[in-house]
Design an enzyme around this catalytic site. Structure first.
Site, PDB file in Angstrom:
ATOM      1  CG  HIS A  86     -23.513  26.755 -11.469  1.00 18.45           C
ATOM      2  ND1 HIS A  86     -25.296  26.682 -11.708  1.00 18.45           N
ATOM      3  CD2 HIS A  86     -24.248  28.344 -11.452  1.00 18.45           C
ATOM      4  CE1 HIS A  86     -25.519  27.568 -12.391  1.00 18.45           C
ATOM      5  NE2 HIS A  86     -25.040  28.327 -12.639  1.00 18.45           N
ATOM      6  CG  ASP A 165     -34.099  31.576  -8.801  1.00 15.07           C
ATOM      7  OD1 ASP A 165     -33.759  32.738  -8.638  1.00 15.07           O
ATOM      8  OD2 ASP A 165     -33.703  30.299  -9.188  1.00 15.07           O
ATOM      9  NE  ARG A 172     -33.911  38.142 -13.732  1.00  9.49           N
ATOM     10  CZ  ARG A 172     -32.742  37.343 -13.326  1.00  9.49           C
ATOM     11  NH1 ARG A 172     -32.749  36.322 -12.862  1.00  9.49           N
ATOM     12  NH2 ARG A 172     -31.936  38.071 -14.356  1.00  9.49           N
ATOM     13  CB  SER A 187     -31.092  33.505 -10.324  1.00  9.98           C
ATOM     14  OG  SER A 187     -31.199  32.369 -11.001  1.00  9.98           O
ATOM     15  CE  LYS A 191     -31.349  28.243 -10.456  1.00 10.52           C
ATOM     16  NZ  LYS A 191     -31.393  29.450 -10.609  1.00 10.52           N
TER      17      LYS A 191
END
Length: 443
Positions: A86, A165, A172, A187, A191
């Protein structure tokens, strides 16, 4: 509310007053928000309290777990070890495109659930959707089947993964509560853990084109991400990488796909190749395949073959021509000298204004829009010679993009007819390929 074990206002007050939330409070408030028992205004107040008061590592791990528990967790049974990557987002960051098929070609399985771009940072799904026929939406069964057959899948997250989320992220975004390391880290990790990969490498960007502008902020985020991974039994490594200068020459959608394919075919910009190989080595080490040399596999053409299979498996045609822009505008250098600065944020804003990105989550993007950087810091430029190519289907957007590019680059004048105006060692992090990977964190 009647029948509920807690009152939302009591949880809000506890965090507002700097108290540590209990596991039970966190589990309840995330579940109640997902069910609609806790309203948006109450969760916004709690998120602001977290921004101002923070959460410790145990709270953050529990918060992450509660968001995972709000939906399903994929069970990816595969004969290969699974490992994911990621990135926290940058400009010209097309690394997932060559990385996923490369790591798969090395023997691991890569389940990459990706997102779309917002603002000056691009989204992996937007880039891949520039390929004719390619589809992002896959079912859990399709993900598992492709992972077993091809070894790599890049697609959108299914709606059932961490729905809390998804709901909290949207809140947010409109309540000024994005800038919180615990909320950002939970967050990301909710995931990633929910998608079922047993190992995870995180590319945490720092610099002008990154969300985390300073090294200290990026360190805090990397540490939190690794701690969450350890708390949930996911082997996790984080690397800090420089994002002051765009990665590669291409910033946009189709142009980044083309550059990624160059890398898979054995060419491409040196910084993109270097970061792809660095992250591949980290992923392979976590997967127990550290003796495989990704540079050799990349040179062999096996990664490109895996790319073609991955694209075809999702309905795309890897051989089809990529979209071309209706309008190309060339920006010429205003003076001769050495390019000493190319600011990632400014280039990203220019690409966004040309149509490559979106201001709101539901905005469309132009597949062919983007910027080609024809010089990078350290390169000699000549007055009147091309410095940038601007691609767009809306020519009127060029006038909005030009100021961002003008502010993004600095040309140092030559003092004695040489290039002494620029010294790579003084140019800042990320200017040279050898300075892309800055630090490493592991659980």
């Amino acid at each position: 509310m009647k029948g509920e074990p807690f009152a939302a206002v009591d949880v809000i007050r506890a965090k507002r007053d700097g108290l540590r939330l209990t596991d039970e409070q966190i589990g309840w408030v995330i579940d109640a928000y997902t069910r609609g028992v806790v309203g948006d205004e109450q969760m916004a107040a709690l998120a602001m309290a977290v921004v101002l008061r923070g959460m410790d590592s145990a709270e953050t791990a529990r918060w992450t777990g509660a968001m995972i528990d709000s939906g399903e967790r994929l069970s990816l049974t595969c004969s290969r070890p699974t490992v994911d990557k990621h990135s926290t987002g940058g400009v010209g960051d097309k690394i997932t495109l060559p990385l996923a098929p490369l790591v798969a070609a090395c023997g691991a399985a890569v389940p990459q659930l990706s997102g779309r771009g917002l603002g000056h940072t691009g989204g992996t799904l937007d880039k891949l959707e520039a390929i004719p026929g390619w589809r992002a939406e896959l079912s859990a069964d399709e993900i598992a089947a492709q992972l077993d057959d091809v070894g790599a899948v890049v697609c959108a997250a299914t709606p059932t993964l961490a729905p809390a989320d998804r709901k909290l992220y949207a809140l947010r975004d409109v309540t000024g509560t994005v800038e919180s390391v615990p909320l950002i880290a939970s967050s990301i990790m909710s995931k990633k853990i929910a998608e079922g990969a047993g190992r995870l490498v995180l590319d945490v960007k720092t610099g002008s084109g990154a969300f985390m502008k300073t090294r200290a902020q990026a360190r805090d985020l990397a540490t939190s991400l690794v701690e969450i991974g350890a708390a949930h039994g996911v082997a996790t490594t984080a690397v800090l990488t420089a994002m002051d200068t765009p990665l590669g020459a291409a910033v946009g959608n189709a142009v980044e796909v083309a550059e990624a394919v160059e890398v898979l075919r054995g060419g491409g910009p040196s910084d993109v190749v270097e970061l792809t190989l660095a992250l591949a080595r980290e992923m392979l080490a976590l997967a127990g395949l550290g003796d495989v040399d990704p540079a050799r596999v990349l040179a062999s053409g096996q990664a490109y073959e895996t790319w073609c299979r991955m694209i075809r498996a999702q309905g795309g045609d890897p051989e089809a021509p990529l979209p071309r822009p209706a309008h190309v505008h060339v920006v010429e250098a205003a003076e001769s000298g050495t390019l000493t600065r190319l600011d990632a944020y400014g280039v990203g804003v220019a690409a966004w204004r040309l149509g490559a990105g979106r201001a709101r989550k539901d905005d469309p993007v132009q597949p062919a829009a983007g910027v080609l950087c024809l010089a990078k810091p350290g390169d000699r430029v000549e007055r009147g010679r091309p410095l940038f190519e601007l691609h767009t289907d809306t020519p009127e957007a060029v006038s909005a993009a030009l100021p961002a590019l003008e502010a993004a680059c600095t040309i140092g004048r030559d003092s004695d007819g040489d290039d002494s105006a620029f010294a790579a060692g003084d140019a800042g992090e990320g200017v040279t390929a050898s300075r892309i990977v800055l630090e490493r964190f592991a659980s």
